[in-house]
Scaffold this motif. Structure first.
Motif, PDB file in Angstrom:
ATOM      1  N   MET A  75       0.809  -1.216   0.000  1.00 22.97           N
ATOM      2  CA  MET A  75       0.000   0.000   0.000  1.00 22.97           C
ATOM      3  C   MET A  75       0.848   1.273   0.000  1.00 22.97           C
ATOM      4  O   MET A  75       0.330   2.358   0.228  1.00 22.97           O
ATOM      5  CB  MET A  75      -0.932   0.004   1.216  1.00 22.97           C
ATOM      6  CG  MET A  75      -2.017  -1.051   1.152  1.00 22.97           C
ATOM      7  SD  MET A  75      -3.077  -0.899  -0.302  1.00 22.97           S
ATOM      8  CE  MET A  75      -3.929   0.617   0.042  1.00 22.97           C
ATOM      9  N   PHE A  76       2.155   1.149  -0.273  1.00 22.24           N
ATOM     10  CA  PHE A  76       3.040   2.315  -0.250  1.00 22.24           C
ATOM     11  C   PHE A  76       2.582   3.380  -1.249  1.00 22.24           C
ATOM     12  O   PHE A  76       2.295   4.520  -0.875  1.00 22.24           O
ATOM     13  CB  PHE A  76       4.485   1.886  -0.557  1.00 22.24           C
ATOM     14  CG  PHE A  76       5.460   3.022  -0.542  1.00 22.24           C
ATOM     15  CD1 PHE A  76       5.931   3.537   0.647  1.00 22.24           C
ATOM     16  CD2 PHE A  76       5.931   3.570  -1.733  1.00 22.24           C
ATOM     17  CE1 PHE A  76       6.841   4.583   0.670  1.00 22.24           C
ATOM     18  CE2 PHE A  76       6.836   4.622  -1.727  1.00 22.24           C
ATOM     19  CZ  PHE A  76       7.293   5.119  -0.523  1.00 22.24           C
ATOM     20  N   TRP A  77       2.498   3.022  -2.527  1.00 21.06           N
ATOM     21  CA  TRP A  77       2.118   3.999  -3.551  1.00 21.06           C
ATOM     22  C   TRP A  77       0.655   4.409  -3.444  1.00 21.06           C
ATOM     23  O   TRP A  77       0.346   5.600  -3.583  1.00 21.06           O
ATOM     24  CB  TRP A  77       2.473   3.486  -4.949  1.00 21.06           C
ATOM     25  CG  TRP A  77       3.961   3.407  -5.122  1.00 21.06           C
ATOM     26  CD1 TRP A  77       4.715   2.270  -5.191  1.00 21.06           C
ATOM     27  CD2 TRP A  77       4.887   4.498  -5.193  1.00 21.06           C
ATOM     28  NE1 TRP A  77       6.046   2.593  -5.305  1.00 21.06           N
ATOM     29  CE2 TRP A  77       6.182   3.960  -5.318  1.00 21.06           C
ATOM     30  CE3 TRP A  77       4.746   5.883  -5.156  1.00 21.06           C
ATOM     31  CZ2 TRP A  77       7.323   4.747  -5.402  1.00 21.06           C
ATOM     32  CZ3 TRP A  77       5.884   6.661  -5.256  1.00 21.06           C
ATOM     33  CH2 TRP A  77       7.150   6.100  -5.374  1.00 21.06           C
ATOM     34  N   PRO A  78      -0.269   3.483  -3.172  1.00 15.64           N
ATOM     35  CA  PRO A  78      -1.653   3.931  -2.964  1.00 15.64           C
ATOM     36  C   PRO A  78      -1.787   4.914  -1.796  1.00 15.64           C
ATOM     37  O   PRO A  78      -2.569   5.862  -1.871  1.00 15.64           O
ATOM     38  CB  PRO A  78      -2.419   2.640  -2.694  1.00 15.64           C
ATOM     39  CG  PRO A  78      -1.640   1.589  -3.415  1.00 15.64           C
ATOM     40  CD  PRO A  78      -0.196   2.011  -3.254  1.00 15.64           C
ATOM     41  N   ALA A  79      -1.013   4.698  -0.730  1.00 19.06           N
ATOM     42  CA  ALA A  79      -1.074   5.620   0.405  1.00 19.06           C
ATOM     43  C   ALA A  79      -0.577   7.006   0.005  1.00 19.06           C
ATOM     44  O   ALA A  79      -1.172   8.021   0.384  1.00 19.06           O
ATOM     45  CB  ALA A  79      -0.253   5.076   1.580  1.00 19.06           C
ATOM     46  N   ILE A  80       0.489   7.066  -0.778  1.00 21.42           N
ATOM     47  CA  ILE A  80       0.999   8.365  -1.242  1.00 21.42           C
ATOM     48  C   ILE A  80      -0.047   9.063  -2.101  1.00 21.42           C
ATOM     49  O   ILE A  80      -0.312  10.264  -1.928  1.00 21.42           O
ATOM     50  CB  ILE A  80       2.338   8.192  -1.992  1.00 21.42           C
ATOM     51  CG1 ILE A  80       3.432   7.842  -0.985  1.00 21.42           C
ATOM     52  CG2 ILE A  80       2.691   9.456  -2.777  1.00 21.42           C
ATOM     53  CD1 ILE A  80       4.770   7.573  -1.571  1.00 21.42           C
ATOM     54  N   ARG A  81      -0.667   8.325  -3.011  1.00 17.30           N
ATOM     55  CA  ARG A  81      -1.717   8.926  -3.854  1.00 17.30           C
ATOM     56  C   ARG A  81      -2.895   9.417  -3.018  1.00 17.30           C
ATOM     57  O   ARG A  81      -3.425  10.495  -3.264  1.00 17.30           O
ATOM     58  CB  ARG A  81      -2.177   7.926  -4.917  1.00 17.30           C
ATOM     59  CG  ARG A  81      -1.170   7.768  -6.048  1.00 17.30           C
ATOM     60  CD  ARG A  81      -1.769   7.002  -7.212  1.00 17.30           C
ATOM     61  NE  ARG A  81      -2.118   5.622  -6.880  1.00 17.30           N
ATOM     62  CZ  ARG A  81      -1.293   4.584  -6.956  1.00 17.30           C
ATOM     63  NH1 ARG A  81      -0.054   4.761  -7.365  1.00 17.30           N
ATOM     64  NH2 ARG A  81      -1.708   3.375  -6.651  1.00 17.30           N
ATOM     65  N   MET A  82      -3.300   8.626  -2.037  1.00 14.73           N
ATOM     66  CA  MET A  82      -4.421   9.032  -1.185  1.00 14.73           C
ATOM     67  C   MET A  82      -4.074  10.289  -0.391  1.00 14.73           C
ATOM     68  O   MET A  82      -4.891  11.207  -0.288  1.00 14.73           O
ATOM     69  CB  MET A  82      -4.802   7.912  -0.214  1.00 14.73           C
ATOM     70  CG  MET A  82      -5.665   6.843  -0.817  1.00 14.73           C
ATOM     71  SD  MET A  82      -6.295   5.697   0.424  1.00 14.73           S
ATOM     72  CE  MET A  82      -4.960   4.514   0.505  1.00 14.73           C
ATOM     73  N   LEU A  83      -2.876  10.337   0.164  1.00 15.35           N
ATOM     74  CA  LEU A  83      -2.475  11.495   0.950  1.00 15.35           C
ATOM     75  C   LEU A  83      -2.452  12.763   0.096  1.00 15.35           C
ATOM     76  O   LEU A  83      -2.922  13.821   0.521  1.00 15.35           O
ATOM     77  CB  LEU A  83      -1.101  11.260   1.595  1.00 15.35           C
ATOM     78  CG  LEU A  83      -1.076  10.230   2.728  1.00 15.35           C
ATOM     79  CD1 LEU A  83       0.347   9.820   3.042  1.00 15.35           C
ATOM     80  CD2 LEU A  83      -1.780  10.780   3.960  1.00 15.35           C
ATOM     81  N   ILE A  84      -1.936  12.654  -1.114  1.00 18.57           N
ATOM     82  CA  ILE A  84      -1.891  13.817  -2.004  1.00 18.57           C
ATOM     83  C   ILE A  84      -3.298  14.243  -2.401  1.00 18.57           C
ATOM     84  O   ILE A  84      -3.631  15.426  -2.357  1.00 18.57           O
ATOM     85  CB  ILE A  84      -1.023  13.528  -3.240  1.00 18.57           C
ATOM     86  CG1 ILE A  84       0.445  13.429  -2.817  1.00 18.57           C
ATOM     87  CG2 ILE A  84      -1.203  14.615  -4.295  1.00 18.57           C
ATOM     88  CD1 ILE A  84       1.373  12.935  -3.888  1.00 18.57           C
ATOM     89  N   SER A  85      -4.127  13.281  -2.767  1.00 14.04           N
ATOM     90  CA  SER A  85      -5.484  13.630  -3.206  1.00 14.04           C
ATOM     91  C   SER A  85      -6.332  14.187  -2.073  1.00 14.04           C
ATOM     92  O   SER A  85      -7.308  14.884  -2.326  1.00 14.04           O
ATOM     93  CB  SER A  85      -6.175  12.417  -3.827  1.00 14.04           C
ATOM     94  OG  SER A  85      -6.452  11.452  -2.847  1.00 14.04           O
ATOM     95  N   GLN A  86      -5.952  13.910  -0.833  1.00 18.02           N
ATOM     96  CA  GLN A  86      -6.703  14.424   0.301  1.00 18.02           C
ATOM     97  C   GLN A  86      -6.097  15.718   0.842  1.00 18.02           C
ATOM     98  O   GLN A  86      -6.476  16.195   1.905  1.00 18.02           O
ATOM     99  CB  GLN A  86      -6.788  13.366   1.397  1.00 18.02           C
ATOM    100  CG  GLN A  86      -7.624  12.181   0.979  1.00 18.02           C
ATOM    101  CD  GLN A  86      -7.708  11.117   2.042  1.00 18.02           C
ATOM    102  OE1 GLN A  86      -7.222  11.270   3.153  1.00 18.02           O
ATOM    103  NE2 GLN A  86      -8.351  10.010   1.717  1.00 18.02           N
TER     104      GLN A  86
END
Length: 107
Positions: A75-86
């Motif tokens: 979940m490393f890259w999905p977490a980065i994407r989620m953090l940026i999108s939020q």
């Protein structure tokens, strides 16, 4: 408390949350009318629409001492994407700085 009663209470809570969400958005748009609307909308977005899954993943990945290479976590890259999108680029950058290829270059 019966199941029907519990379901009714949950439905009422959802209606109240939606009402608060819409009320606050109306306050931002029509009454406060900030000079920089984007900042106010970001705070509103984070309060009502962001789930804490990304934050939970971040804490999980950063606190796990057994993870040598955090970027190997699925979940490393999905977490980065989620953090940026939020709207949490600082937290995304903190997670990204743990990537083994970056080393100390980002700190």
């Amino acid at each position: 408390v019966s199941e029907a009663n519990t379901a009714e209470i949950r439905a009422e809570m959802r209606r109240a949350q939606w009402a608060a969400c819409i009320w606050e958005l109306a306050l931002i748009m029509f009454l406060r009318r900030p000079g920089v609307l984007g900042e106010m909308l970001l705070l509103w977005w984070q309060r009502y629409w962001c789930d804490d899954k990304a934050e939970t993943l971040l804490q999980e990945m950063l606190s796990d001492p057994s993870e040598q290479d955090v970027e190997q976590h699925p979940m490393f890259w999905p977490a980065i994407r989620m953090l940026i999108s939020q709207g949490m680029p600082e937290r995304a950058l903190a997670l990204l700085s743990t990537h083994s290829r970056l080393g100390d270059s980002m700190q």
